[in-house]
Design a protein around this motif. Sequence first.
Motif, PDB file in Angstrom:
ATOM      1  N   ARG A   1      81.165  -5.867  90.991  1.00 47.78           N
ATOM      2  CA  ARG A   1      80.157  -6.900  91.254  1.00 47.78           C
ATOM      3  C   ARG A   1      79.811  -6.990  92.730  1.00 47.78           C
ATOM      4  O   ARG A   1      80.555  -6.545  93.601  1.00 47.78           O
ATOM      5  CB  ARG A   1      80.640  -8.250  90.752  1.00 47.78           C
TER       6      ARG A   1
ATOM      7  N   LEU B   1      76.654  -8.375  88.350  1.00 50.84           N
ATOM      8  CA  LEU B   1      77.656  -7.545  87.700  1.00 50.84           C
ATOM      9  C   LEU B   1      77.100  -6.138  87.492  1.00 50.84           C
ATOM     10  O   LEU B   1      76.015  -5.965  86.925  1.00 50.84           O
ATOM     11  CB  LEU B   1      78.052  -8.152  86.353  1.00 50.84           C
TER      12      LEU B   1
ATOM     13  N   GLY C   1      75.941 -12.613  86.708  1.00 52.33           N
ATOM     14  CA  GLY C   1      77.176 -13.211  86.228  1.00 52.33           C
ATOM     15  C   GLY C   1      77.168 -14.702  86.525  1.00 52.33           C
ATOM     16  O   GLY C   1      76.223 -15.415  86.204  1.00 52.33           O
ATOM     17  N   ARG C   2      78.231 -15.171  87.185  1.00 52.08           N
ATOM     18  CA  ARG C   2      78.279 -16.586  87.549  1.00 52.08           C
ATOM     19  C   ARG C   2      77.242 -16.895  88.630  1.00 52.08           C
ATOM     20  O   ARG C   2      77.091 -16.151  89.594  1.00 52.08           O
ATOM     21  CB  ARG C   2      79.676 -16.948  88.043  1.00 52.08           C
TER      22      ARG C   2
END
Length: 303
Positions: free
Chosen positions: A160, A202, A186-187
């Motif tokens: 990532r 990611l 992702g987050r």
Amino acid sequence: MDTARTDTFAGALRAAIAERGLGLERIREHLAQHGVKVSLATLSYWQSGRSRPERRSSLAAIGHLEEILALPDGYLASLLGPPRPRGRWLKRVPAQPMPISALWPEPDQVDWAVRQVDTSWDGRLTRLSQHDFVTVGPDRGERAIRSRHVLRAEADGADRWVVIAQVDQPDRQLPVLRPLRHCTVGRLVAHPEAGLVVAELLFDRTLCRGDSIVIEHELVNRPPYPPATDCGRKFRLPVREYVLEIAFDPSVRPVECVQYRRSDGQGETVRPVEVDTGGALLGVALDIGPGSYGFRWKWPDGR
């Protein structure tokens, strides 16, 4: 094993050797039986921290060391981190990288946001090339920034890249992050009051040490678009090549354009530049960072 001594490759190796009660000669013989030739002096340097395995022939010894010392597979390798820089990059890579938040105007807010995502791979991805393409609309507002990164993993498992974006006017809407190539979001942490977005991109595959990847993403602003009078990038770690393009709408052309470059521990250098015939600014920086690089300009009415 004493965890206080195992947060580095040298400490982990030294602790494992002591725990197993093995001499360096016995370890050298074990490696030789597996076709790996390492001198006693080299083993001594590794456990003292004076040097570490970096050449391919030395790295081949890591798995065998883990075997003879009864360590989990990949344990010692995970503590190596990126290779030590050589040649002209030696003075450019800081021994202790600055915190991710250091180059931002509100570091506490950035610290809070980055703690919500996984930044563990940030220091183990070499920035081979970064390219930002910025578009400015007819209203002089910044429409979007499309970014391309060429990265190389310096350890197994990199998966990532972390993006940080902050708008200058916190009352404006946050930009929309769009993954374009070889990555997904992702987050994502949004802090509207601070005008801050921090997100994980990611990779579409997990990298092994030495693997490279090209990822692309875009940050798209929403109206009312933020007024554009400057654009650049902050670099926490060195980048071999950075390219910055700013494309202005044909109906508006800025004036009094300057290119700036700021290096860690040094002042800012500025030089005048001109918009090309196609209505764009282009800058290329080699071996840049830590520091910042970009353009500033004014509009014909002085704003």
